[in-house]
Scaffold this motif. Structure first.
Motif, mmCIF file in Angstrom:
data_model
loop_
_atom_site.group_PDB
_atom_site.id
_atom_site.type_symbol
_atom_site.label_atom_id
_atom_site.label_comp_id
_atom_site.label_asym_id
_atom_site.label_seq_id
_atom_site.Cartn_x
_atom_site.Cartn_y
_atom_site.Cartn_z
ATOM 1 N N GLU A 67 -7.021 -16.604 19.871
ATOM 2 C CA GLU A 67 -5.879 -16.692 18.763
ATOM 3 C C GLU A 67 -6.439 -16.141 17.725
ATOM 4 N N SER A 68 -7.371 -14.903 17.968
ATOM 5 C CA SER A 68 -7.754 -13.857 16.580
ATOM 6 C C SER A 68 -6.543 -13.710 16.150
ATOM 7 N N GLY A 69 -6.792 -13.699 14.703
ATOM 8 C CA GLY A 69 -6.101 -13.117 14.124
ATOM 9 C C GLY A 69 -4.609 -14.626 13.936
ATOM 10 N N LEU A 70 -4.861 -15.576 14.159
ATOM 11 C CA LEU A 70 -3.565 -16.804 13.708
ATOM 12 C C LEU A 70 -4.491 -17.773 12.611
ATOM 13 N N ILE A 71 -6.083 -17.183 12.978
ATOM 14 C CA ILE A 71 -6.868 -18.717 11.724
ATOM 15 C C ILE A 71 -6.492 -17.798 10.413
ATOM 16 N N ASP A 72 -7.154 -18.851 9.439
ATOM 17 C CA ASP A 72 -7.469 -17.800 8.184
ATOM 18 C C ASP A 72 -9.214 -18.309 7.911
ATOM 19 N N PHE A 73 -9.049 -19.746 8.867
ATOM 20 C CA PHE A 73 -10.771 -19.947 8.255
ATOM 21 C C PHE A 73 -11.252 -21.035 9.133
ATOM 22 N N PHE A 74 -11.818 -21.410 9.080
ATOM 23 C CA PHE A 74 -12.792 -22.340 10.508
ATOM 24 C C PHE A 74 -12.739 -23.477 9.031
ATOM 25 N N ALA A 75 -12.243 -24.923 10.055
ATOM 26 C CA ALA A 75 -13.033 -25.959 9.204
ATOM 27 C C ALA A 75 -14.032 -27.037 10.292
ATOM 28 N N LEU A 76 -15.523 -26.943 9.584
ATOM 29 C CA LEU A 76 -16.279 -27.321 10.371
ATOM 30 C C LEU A 76 -16.380 -28.799 9.865
ATOM 31 N N LEU A 77 -16.538 -30.008 10.922
ATOM 32 C CA LEU A 77 -16.823 -31.168 10.213
ATOM 33 C C LEU A 77 -17.913 -31.811 11.687
ATOM 34 N N LEU A 78 -19.420 -32.249 10.488
ATOM 35 C CA LEU A 78 -20.818 -32.017 11.470
ATOM 36 C C LEU A 78 -20.756 -32.889 11.979
ATOM 37 N N TRP A 79 -21.561 -33.620 12.205
ATOM 38 C CA TRP A 79 -22.010 -34.830 13.547
ATOM 39 C C TRP A 79 -22.249 -35.788 12.460
ATOM 40 N N ASP A 80 -23.376 -35.559 10.797
ATOM 41 C CA ASP A 80 -23.493 -35.689 9.917
ATOM 42 C C ASP A 80 -22.415 -36.271 8.668
ATOM 43 N N GLY A 81 -21.674 -35.650 9.172
ATOM 44 C CA GLY A 81 -20.260 -36.560 7.437
ATOM 45 C C GLY A 81 -19.971 -34.813 6.786
ATOM 46 N N ARG A 82 -21.284 -33.696 7.098
ATOM 47 C CA ARG A 82 -20.782 -32.565 5.807
ATOM 48 C C ARG A 82 -19.786 -31.261 6.566
ATOM 49 N N ILE A 83 -19.094 -30.879 5.870
ATOM 50 C CA ILE A 83 -17.877 -30.074 6.363
ATOM 51 C C ILE A 83 -18.383 -28.913 6.166
ATOM 52 N N GLN A 84 -18.041 -27.481 6.435
ATOM 53 C CA GLN A 84 -18.418 -26.486 6.468
ATOM 54 C C GLN A 84 -16.530 -25.121 6.343
ATOM 55 N N TYR A 85 -16.706 -24.497 5.746
ATOM 56 C CA TYR A 85 -15.192 -23.565 6.089
ATOM 57 C C TYR A 85 -16.510 -22.176 5.914
ATOM 58 N N ARG A 86 -15.728 -22.408 7.194
ATOM 59 C CA ARG A 86 -15.997 -20.873 7.788
ATOM 60 C C ARG A 86 -15.188 -19.305 8.130
ATOM 61 N N ASN A 87 -15.457 -18.326 7.725
ATOM 62 C CA ASN A 87 -14.684 -17.589 8.346
ATOM 63 C C ASN A 87 -14.846 -16.951 9.854
ATOM 64 N N PRO A 88 -13.717 -16.290 10.688
ATOM 65 C CA PRO A 88 -13.914 -16.544 11.956
ATOM 66 C C PRO A 88 -15.035 -15.862 12.606
ATOM 67 N N ASP A 89 -15.352 -14.797 11.286
ATOM 68 C CA ASP A 89 -17.359 -14.266 11.827
ATOM 69 C C ASP A 89 -18.092 -14.819 12.025
ATOM 70 N N GLY A 90 -17.827 -16.367 11.150
ATOM 71 C CA GLY A 90 -19.113 -17.040 11.366
ATOM 72 C C GLY A 90 -20.194 -16.845 10.047
ATOM 73 N N SER A 91 -19.179 -16.252 8.663
ATOM 74 C CA SER A 91 -19.383 -15.833 7.858
ATOM 75 C C SER A 91 -19.333 -16.981 7.008
#
Length: 108
Positions: A71-95
């Motif tokens: 789905e490249s180009g169809l999302i603006d960013f990833f929201a990652l919910l880590l196993w310990d409850g922390r949240i990270q927001y990442r670009n599709p390239d991982g930055s």
């Protein structure tokens, strides 16, 4: 149910940052959430839950965790919910996605 819990957890975090959040009804959609702030543009969010097995020995998240799955180009960013409850927001390239504490997109 792990995916649904991750989506709802991310939705709450973004609502707490002042976003309006809309969740996809179809599991086959191009993204999990659509978010925006008043007067802002809509952003497409793909939510991923990240287990300990997705973390390298150096504490980095494996790239396959946030690579788009066709789905490249169809999302603006990833929201990652880590196993310990922390949240990270990442670009599709991982930055890191440029979201400051106010929830606004940083310039630059």
């Amino acid at each position: 149910t792990l995916g649904a819990i991750a989506e709802l957890t991310i939705a709450v975090d973004l609502m707490n940052q002042g976003y309006h959040v809309f969740r996809a009804e179809s599991p086959c959609g191009p993204c999990d959430l659509i978010v925006f702030k008043n007067g802002g543009r809509c952003l497409r969010v793909e939510v991923r839950s990240v287990g300990k097995s997705n973390i390298t020995a150096w504490g980095k998240i494996t790239k396959s965790t946030y690579l788009p799955r066709g789905e490249s180009g169809l999302i603006d960013f990833f929201a990652l919910l880590l196993w310990d409850g922390r949240i990270q927001y990442r670009n599709p390239d991982g930055s890191e996605y440029p979201l400051d504490v106010s929830g606004e997109i940083k310039e630059g």
